[in-house]
Design an enzyme around this catalytic site. Structure first.
Site, PDB file in Angstrom:
ATOM      1  CB  SER A   1       7.235   0.520 -57.019  1.00 45.96           C
ATOM      2  OG  SER A   1       8.503   1.118 -57.162  1.00 45.96           O
TER       3      SER A   1
ATOM      4  CG  HIS B   1       3.431  -0.534 -54.979  1.00 44.67           C
ATOM      5  ND1 HIS B   1       2.880  -0.527 -56.229  1.00 44.67           N
ATOM      6  CD2 HIS B   1       4.319   0.490 -54.955  1.00 44.67           C
ATOM      7  CE1 HIS B   1       3.417   0.433 -56.951  1.00 44.67           C
ATOM      8  NE2 HIS B   1       4.302   1.075 -56.195  1.00 44.67           N
TER       9      HIS B   1
ATOM     10  CE  LYS C   1       1.611   3.310 -56.241  1.00 41.82           C
ATOM     11  NZ  LYS C   1       1.570   3.944 -57.571  1.00 41.82           N
TER      12      LYS C   1
HETATM   13  N1  PMP Z   1       5.810   5.608 -53.303  1.00 41.14           N
HETATM   14  C1  PMP Z   1       5.947   4.510 -54.059  1.00 41.14           C
HETATM   15  C2  PMP Z   1       6.663   3.326 -53.510  1.00 41.14           C
HETATM   16  C3  PMP Z   1       5.412   4.485 -55.354  1.00 41.14           C
HETATM   17  O1  PMP Z   1       5.573   3.399 -56.122  1.00 41.14           O
HETATM   18  C4  PMP Z   1       4.725   5.618 -55.837  1.00 41.14           C
HETATM   19  C5  PMP Z   1       4.073   5.671 -57.210  1.00 41.14           C
HETATM   20  N2  PMP Z   1       4.401   4.739 -58.103  1.00 41.14           N
HETATM   21  C6  PMP Z   1       4.625   6.731 -55.018  1.00 41.14           C
HETATM   22  C7  PMP Z   1       5.169   6.688 -53.760  1.00 41.14           C
HETATM   23  C8  PMP Z   1       3.942   7.984 -55.495  1.00 41.14           C
HETATM   24  O2  PMP Z   1       2.572   7.864 -55.430  1.00 41.14           O
HETATM   25  P1  PMP Z   1       1.604   8.847 -56.194  1.00 41.14           P
HETATM   26  O3  PMP Z   1       1.273   8.216 -57.503  1.00 41.14           O
HETATM   27  O4  PMP Z   1       0.413   8.976 -55.316  1.00 41.14           O
HETATM   28  O5  PMP Z   1       2.303  10.151 -56.361  1.00 41.14           O
END
Ligand code: PMP
Length: 394
Positions: free
Chosen positions: A185, A213, A244
């Site tokens: 991320s 992602h 996303k």
């Molecule tokens: N896993 C990863 C790799 C993320 O980047 C994120 C959010 N940035 C999440 C999980 C969490 O997702 P959510 O916004 O649905 O809580």
């Protein structure tokens, strides 16, 4: 010494930023015009930091599905999946996710964060091992903690380091889950998934991939990195988010292990939180269908990512190693990163300011995320705003 003492360093850091005119927790989207534009602090800006990879937040079909579901089933479920929070739509989405991945089972969670908490704490416990890439998301770290398993970390994308650590486990390998992400991320790089899958084949254990992602972004059908790399059969659990590419909120896990069904009983983050609202589920179902029916969105996304990556590289910025829709512009000094972030906003570009300890290597970065909904002109406007930053900030 009071309960608030540990918050003092945060207060000081916040004051230092405020003195420089940066309050990044106070960025308010006063009006959102489209998937790529909003009014922020009184100014119309191009959104280049939203993870809205396919631009589906304003898709008319998704909006319509969402409105219709709210009208027919109400604004919220007001309960957890185990109680009154399982509606037809939740089961339909689980079936559609399982079909999309060609997997036997799927579970829908309330967010992606909760999916990682729920899966890791549901699968692993004291005496088990969770082996994670150091760059894994906070929700993976917290899921490990919640599980009570032994947490081991291997150096980011370093397959030799992973190999060495798995070898040392001996018989414990059979109680080990390896956790990686499809696209990381922060730096936007892909996991070395083919090599990691080979190491898993060599020693055993289980492989979990967080495709947060990469869902809708990578792979012929948009299933993510494991599909792109042709190693889906080596992956035991795919977790992901609706927040996303799917443009809503929620999380999921899919697997061919029939035991996935039992996680519903074993996982407190599944049992003790309210389920996604009918509107959320309806727009997510529509968005998932659009990933299948509109592959041209992925193509547009790829072209936009390439255009921005190329443009910023030519300007001399230091980027992450891979061309993906997450483009990390790395800056040595936090002060330069603040100043650059502020100037970009004044020039009408919103990106994410990421400071240590959230960055993988202790540096600072401006994290851009590209959308299929960006026009060529908008990508050029983002590049031009970066061009105006002083050369010694690069
Ligand atoms: N896993 C990863 C790799 C993320 O980047 C994120 C959010 N940035 C999440 C999980 C969490 O997702 P959510 O916004 O649905 O809580």
């Amino acid at each position: 010494m009071t309960i608030f003492a540990k918050l003092k360093p945060l207060a000081e850091a916040r004051e230092r930023l405020a003195a420089m005119g940066v309050d990044r927790f106070n960025v308010v989207m006063e009006e959102v015009y489209s998937a790529t534009e909003a009014r922020v602090n009184g100014r119309r800006v191009i959104l280049a930091g939203t993870n809205n990879y396919l631009g589906l937040t304003f898709d008319p079909e998704c909006i319509e599905a969402s409105c219709a579901a709210a009208r027919s089933a109400g604004t919220g479920t007001t309960g957890s999946r185990m109680a009154n929070g399982t509606l037809d739509g939740h089961l339909a989405l689980e079936k559609e996710l399982a079909d999309f991945y060609g997997c036997r089972e799927a579970i829908v969670f309330s967010t992606g964060f909760v999916a990682n908490l729920g899966m890791l704490s549901g699968l692993a416990g004291p005496g088990d091992v969770i082996m994670i890439d150091t760059d894994c998301h906070a929700s993976i770290y917290d899921g490990c903690r919640l599980s009570g398993a032994d947490i081991l970390r291997f150096r980011h994308n370093n397959v030799a380091d992973l190999d060495k650590r798995l070898r040392r486990l001996g018989e414990r390998i059979h109680r080990t889950i390896i956790v990686i992400e499809g696209i990381y991320s922060m730096l936007g790089d892909r996991a070395a998934i083919a090599e990691i899958a080979a190491v898993k084949r060599k020693y055993g254990g289980y492989l979990m991939v967080d495709e947060a992602h990469s869902l809708g972004v990578l792979g012929e059908r948009g299933r993510g990195l494991a599909e792109e790399a042709g190693v889906e059969n080596d992956v035991d659990f795919v977790v992901g988010t609706f927040s996303k590419s799917l443009g809503s909120i929620g999380g999921f896990c899919v697997s061919n292990h029939p035991e996935l069904e039992l996680i519903r009983y074993a996982s407190r983050p599944y049992v003790f939180t309210a389920s996604p609202s009918p509107a959320t589920i309806a727009s997510t179902r529509k968005a998932l269908a659009l990933i299948g029916s509109r592959p041209e969105l992925r193509q547009r996304l790829r072209e936009n990512a390439e255009q921005l990556y190329r443009g910023l590289t030519a300007l001399g910025f230091r980027l992450g190693p891979d061309v993906t829709p997450v483009i990390a512009v790395r800056m040595e000094k936090a002060e330069a990163a603040f100043a650059a972030w502020k100037q970009l906003l004044v020039e009408g570009i919103y990106v994410n300011l990421v400071l240590p300890p959230a960055t993988p290597d202790g540096g600072s970065m401006l994290r851009c995320s590209v959308s299929a909904a960006h026009t060529v002109e908008q990508i050029e406007a983002i590049r031009t705003a970066f061009e105006h930053l002083p050369a010694d900030w690069r």
